[in-house]
Write a protein that holds these residues in place. Structure first.
Motif, short mmCIF file in Angstrom:
data_model
loop_
_atom_site.label_atom_id
_atom_site.label_comp_id
_atom_site.label_asym_id
_atom_site.label_seq_id
_atom_site.Cartn_x
_atom_site.Cartn_y
_atom_site.Cartn_z
N THR A 53 0.82 -1.21 0.00
CA THR A 53 0.00 0.00 0.00
C THR A 53 0.85 1.26 0.00
O THR A 53 0.36 2.34 -0.27
CB THR A 53 -0.92 0.02 1.23
OG1 THR A 53 -0.13 -0.16 2.40
CG2 THR A 53 -1.96 -1.07 1.15
N HIS A 54 2.13 1.11 0.32
CA HIS A 54 3.03 2.26 0.37
C HIS A 54 4.28 1.93 -0.42
O HIS A 54 4.75 0.79 -0.41
CB HIS A 54 3.41 2.59 1.82
CG HIS A 54 2.26 3.05 2.65
ND1 HIS A 54 1.29 2.20 3.09
CD2 HIS A 54 1.91 4.28 3.09
CE1 HIS A 54 0.38 2.89 3.78
NE2 HIS A 54 0.74 4.16 3.79
N ALA A 55 4.84 2.95 -1.08
CA ALA A 55 6.01 2.71 -1.92
C ALA A 55 7.27 2.48 -1.10
O ALA A 55 8.22 1.89 -1.57
CB ALA A 55 6.21 3.88 -2.88
N LEU A 56 7.27 2.96 0.14
CA LEU A 56 8.47 2.81 0.98
C LEU A 56 8.07 2.25 2.33
O LEU A 56 7.00 2.59 2.85
CB LEU A 56 9.13 4.17 1.20
CG LEU A 56 9.91 4.77 0.04
CD1 LEU A 56 10.35 6.16 0.41
CD2 LEU A 56 11.12 3.90 -0.31
#
Lengths: 98, 495, 506
Positions: A53-56
């Protein structure tokens, strides 16, 4: 599963988006093509694969509980279509009791 | 007119199930996701910024204090604290919500699976807490038009000062097996939460300001049925008394419907304080589709075990344990403790005792004289303009013999009237007991001389007559005498 | 008389001239404003031009420089800003009727950084409506045209910025890249476009399209210019929770290195073949050959899940869009329609959104709402987020073997205006190669590598691991030097000048 004009109208309702009947009829087959072209994602999305859900992978980004300057009421209201007494004026709200 | 059933008849045929969703507004200095102040009652829209106004381009940043409060609340409710959890967007349109989604938590609440033990009229109940999660409050709508209500309003005005204030939503699992006590158990639970939040110092829990709000789910099942009945969700239940009344009313309304062969409609209902009834709100027949998904603008919260333990160490004593401890320390029986809780005097008594007063005396004044005065004035005990220190001072003066109870009441009256501290009132009003034996002796002699027949009876050993002489002396001294000393002096003269 | 060759000079040269006192910022700004006046009617690159504000800023910078103040490396250089960056002194419309005339009461973090660094903001550039598109044709304010061929698209969504830089209306621009909106316009206009590592540049104040994919970045004519601008933009921002709190690598140094010996370069097998223009593949392979000759180690790598990236993107993206654009409800700012006393708030919101949003936005709102709706969430949104994991794992595996990956930036050269407007799927394919880096969050850039037979520019995409943005500049700086030697100057010199242009090469 084909998306019908009625489906589009129902989704438009959820998205608070006024569409004419003609728009619903035109959009249905277009959206259908798009959806069928993306259907393949379900085929590779096995149960054991986590969702990203998050790139990092950051966690715990927080700020201290410190008050910082707000906008002035004039700035806050500067873009409003209508105001009254330092507040945003909006049309009557129907469909729910409070 | 809504049909309602006698409460006893409801219980004869049905078992109630209740569920409570309580929203607690945290008393952080700044909002959940931005640095705007949360102070109540400011000029409209003066505590807003691009973030809480949901302006295009703005991004949220989590308030660490709110997370800390959420964890402490979770721990105090005996919850598990999630080692990793995301925020989620709850998507629905409403003009009081600036982004048209509420930033909340969905399937990864920060606290889950806790419990609370309550005692209601000598019976123990365990309330299971399903979850406690973080979210944000909405703005405030004012409806302008003929009625001031939504229906008939011509337009509405929006103040977003409250938008983004941190909220903790605490949700119970269905509470079963409470029978006739369902409304009292619900009230006791909300009252417990209020005490807990106060003890944790995470919220000012002023129900009248909306900083603690309760929604009550109620359903009835036919006695012996395995499944729960269809529930209604009653909103606007914003005082302890309302919790009890709303649940009682819903039980009676649903009971009448069901006994009549009808069906309860799953819906949102609104509680009307004035009539004590509930009325139908927005229909939930077509369930809302909130289209939850993980909030991409916020990163997950992953509290370390060390942080959680650090916060656990800051937890205040649990209300039940504290009550037990104080009962022992004060030598108060269950009935006495119930009176103390009923008038809300626990904190005040504790502080008064801490300031050196004997527990017995501290209890007596707060539950008696002062509670009576608060009641007369229609205010909470703690709102009286008298501090535990004042009360302790009066108690000390009584112990030292400078005041008696009658004079003490006058001192309280003076303090409450704003005449100063206890000491100042004593001095200003000249209320100290006359301890000068010379003056007292003089008054005793006068009384004996004026009542020779009484004096004779006392000389004859009829000591019960002594009261009449003491009364005379006290009157002469305008109450400022120690009755015990007067008695001794009379007996010295006549004994 | 202003030196006409100023307009074609790279930003770093202009900055050096400013520092040396050879020109003033006012002079430079005026030259660009004149070029905008001459060419914007043709190109429609700018939606708003702030001539007075720009000149005032330029004079202030000149005065500070004259007073001996230490200024940033790009102080006094003009810049164009994509119209989805909030600016408190200029309207911010995102190319939509919905926000026509809206002036935000705050600046985006990047705008603050540009101002603090002394850059001179010329105006706001055109874009696809709310950045949804690959051609800048979905803008409510008309399409932007490609300076190489005004019948062709300048790429999108950041076509205004790429056209402004390629057409010498501005030496620098800032853009935002969600699926390729900086890189694809860079490729089709012969300019440099960089999508930094997600979190490398603050998103605060950049109107969100798809929050988990959006990333602002620099647009420039040279690699060093992009690096210098990137260094101004980059760095931690406490107002963006997804901002990386770590030192930014030395980007300009990497751009100046001009040495790729020993670098391991991976050619992604899946990004090529059917659907790719012959010229695009030819220029790509030539660039790979050059890399080999220069001492880089070239390896073929497979990223099997890149095949699914486009599909995953067209679920995740509209899902986030449907939520991010919900705030445009006619209550607090922007357009309001239908408020005639007969409609309630709900109807006014619905009517306004129906009127204020264009066709592509409506398409994506409906798809996104569908992808998140109960009953479909797992099948669509959930599956897409899993594919995202697979794409990121492919990158991880590839970066075990390689320092960077390369591919064409976009499968074709700039297509003709109107060509794909009624074929959303064809339009979406423009982002086929750029999307994987948005899904995985790694750094990625497009550099010019030549032109097609009909003389249209082609770009090479370079992809680096998260936080290794400097590797992009190392490859790009070297590539630019080598190619310009063979071309005898910058690629833009091969562009047929527009009749009204004032720009001249020295």
């Amino acid at each position: 599963m084909a998306l019908t004009a009625d489906d589009v109208a129902r989704l438009a309702g959820l998205a608070r988006l006024h569409l004419t009947e003609a728009e619903c009829a035109e959009l249905a087959p277009e959206l259908d093509i798009i959806l069928s072209s993306v259907d393949q994602v379900a085929a590779v999305a096995r149960d054991d694969i986590p969702m990203m859900t998050h790139a990092l992978p950051l966690t715990n980004v927080m700020r201290d509980d410190v008050v910082t300057p707000s906008l002035t009421p004039e700035q806050a209201l500067s873009g409003a279509p209508a105001t009254e007494d330092g507040r945003f004026r909006v049309p009557q709200i129907l469909g729910e009791d409070a | 007119m809504t049909e309602i059933l006698d409460y006893d008849d409801v219980l004869e045929s049905f078992d109630p199930a209740i569920g409570l969703e309580v929203h607690v507004e945290l008393s952080t200095a700044s909002k959940m996701f931005c640095g705007c102040s949360t102070t109540f009652g400011a000029e409209p829209n003066s505590q807003t910024c691009p973030v809480c106004l949901g302006l295009p381009g703005s991004l949220p940043v989590v308030n660490a204090k709110a997370v800390e409060s959420a964890i402490r609340i979770g721990l105090a409710l005996n919850c598990q604290i999630a080692p990793w959890g995301r925020f989620a967007r709850k998507n629905y349109f409403y003009p009081d919500m600036t982004k048209n989604f509420q930033t909340s938590q969905y399937d990864e609440p920060i606290a889950h699976d806790g419990w609370v033990d309550l005692e209601v009229e000598g019976e123990m109940f365990r309330i299971e807490v399903e979850r406690a999660h973080m979210e944000e409050d909405a703005g405030k709508l004012t409806h302008v038009g003929t009625s001031g209500r939504i229906h008939g309003a011509e337009y509405s005005l929006l103040d977003y000062n409250r938008a983004g204030t941190p909220l903790i939503e605490i949700v119970t699992r269905p509470i079963l097996g409470t029978g006739a006590k369902a409304p009292q158990v619900a009230k006791a639970y909300v009252s417990h939460l209020r005490d807990l939040m106060r003890a944790l110092k995470v919220s000012d829990v002023r129900m009248e300001h909306g900083s603690l709000r309760c929604d009550a789910n109620i359903s009835l099942a036919h006695k012996g049925a395995q499944e729960l009945g269809i529930r209604t969700e009653t909103k606007n239940v914003n005082s302890l008394r309302s919790v009890e009344r709303a649940i009682t009313f819903e039980m009676r309304r649903q009971g009448a419907l069901l006994l009549d062969g009808g069906r309860v409609k799953q819906e949102t209902r609104h509680f009307d304080e004035a009539t004590g009834t509930t009325r139908s709100g927005r229909s939930k027949e077509e369930a809302q589709d909130y289209r939850y998904f993980a909030e991409p603008d916020l990163v997950p919260i992953a509290p370390s075990a060390e942080w959680i333990e650090e916060l656990r160490a800051t937890l205040p004593e649990q209300p039940v344990a504290r009550r037990k401890r104080l009962a022992t320390e004060w030598d108060a029986d269950e009935l006495a403790m119930r009176d103390i809780v009923a008038v809300g005097a626990m904190d005040m008594i504790e502080e008064t005792v801490a300031a050196g007063a004997p527990p017995q005396a501290a209890r007596k004044w707060w539950v008696g004289e002062l509670a009576r005065r608060a009641n007369e004035g229609g205010v909470e005990l703690e709102e009286l303009p008298i501090t535990p220190r004042d009360v302790a001072e009066v108690c000390a003066l009584v112990v030292s013999g400078e005041l008696n109870d009658k004079l003490a009441r006058q001192v309280f009256e003076g303090v409450l009237a704003g005449e100063g501290s206890a000491r100042e009132v004593v001095d200003a009003r000249g209320l100290a007991i006359v301890s000068d034996d010379g003056a007292l002796k003089e008054a005793v002699d006068k009384a004996i001389a004026a009542n020779p027949d009484v004096a004779a009876r006392i000389r004859d050993g009829k000591h019960q007559a002594i009261g009449a002489l003491i009364g005379q002396v006290m009157k002469a001294m305008r109450g400022q005498a120690d009755a015990g000393r007067v008695r001794e002096l009379v007996l010295e003269e006549l004994g | 008389m202003t030196d006409a060759t100023l307009l074609t000079k790279p930003a770093h040269e202009l900055a050096a001239m400013l520092r040396a006192g050879e020109i003033t910022s006012e002079e430079l700004t005026r030259a660009h404003l004149e070029q905008i006046e001459a060419l914007n009617p043709t190109l429609n690159a700018f939606l708003a031009v702030d001539a007075d504000g720009a000149l005032a800023t330029a004079r202030a910078i000149d005065a500070r420089r004259a007073a001996g103040e230490e200024l940033g490396p790009l102080a006094g250089v003009p810049i164009a800003v994509k119209d989805n960056f909030c600016t408190r002194d200029l309207p911010t419309t995102c190319g939509s009727r919905m926000l026509e005339g809206w002036v935000p009461p705050y600046d985006a973090t990047i705008i603050t950084r540009l101002r603090d660094a002394g850059l001179v903001i010329l105006g706001k550039t055109n874009m696809d409506e709310f950045a949804m598109g690959s051609s800048t044709e979905t803008s409510a304010f008309g399409p932007t045209r490609n300076p190489w061929d005004i019948d062709r698209i300048p790429g999108g969504s950041g076509g205004g910025s790429s056209a402004a830089v390629a057409g010498f209306l501005a030496p620098l621009a800032v853009g935002s890249d969600t699926g390729g909106s900086i890189r694809q316009p860079g490729a089709v206009t012969g300019t440099v476009g960089v999508k930094p590592t997600y979190g490398g540049v603050s998103r605060f104040g950049v109107v969100a399209m798809a929050s988990s994919l959006d990333q602002p970045g620099p647009v420039a004519r040279t690699v060093l210019d992009a690096a210098l601008l990137h260094e101004v933009m980059a760095g931690h921002d406490p107002r963006d929770s997804t901002s990386i709190d770590r030192p930014v690598p030395a980007l300009a140094d990497a751009a100046r290195l001009r040495d790729v010996r020993g670098m391991r370069v991976g050619v992604v097998k899946e990004l090529g073949g059917e659907g790719y223009d012959v010229a695009v593949e030819a220029r790509f392979l030539e660039a790979v050959e050059l890399l080999k000759e220069a001492g880089a180690e070239v390896i073929e790598v497979s990223c099997p899940h890149f095949t699914y990236a486009l599909s995953a993107y067209y679920l995740i993206h509209p899902a986030e869009v449907s939520s991010n654009l919900a705030r445009f409800d006619a209550m607090r700012y922007g357009m309001r329609c239908g408020d005639d006393g007969t409609n309630g708030a709900e109807a006014v919101t619905s009517i306004t959104r129906g009127e204020g949003f264009g066709r592509e936005v409506k398409r994506r709102l409906i798809i996104g709402t569908h992808a998140l709706s109960s009953g479909y969430h797992d099948q669509y949104y959930g599956s897409a987020q899993k594919v995202r994991t697979l794409v990121a794992r492919d990158f991880d595996a590839a970066f075990e073997l390689c320092d960077v990956l390369v591919s064409p930036t976009t499968p074709t050269v700039a297509f003709k205006l109107g060509e794909r407007m009624n074929d959303p799927l064809a339009m979406y394919k423009a982002d086929l190669c750029t999307i994987p880096s948005n899904l995985a969050g790694n750094a990625s850039a497009s550099f010019p590598v030549g032109v097609s037979d009909e003389g249209l520019p082609i770009g090479l995409q370079v992809m680096a691991p998260p936080l290794a943005d400097d590797r992009l500049y190392r490859i790009g700086g070297w590539l630019e030097a080598v190619l310009e030697e063979t071309w005898g100057g910058p690629l833009l010199q091969q562009m047929k000048p527009l009749p009204e242009t004032k720009a001249v090469f020295a």
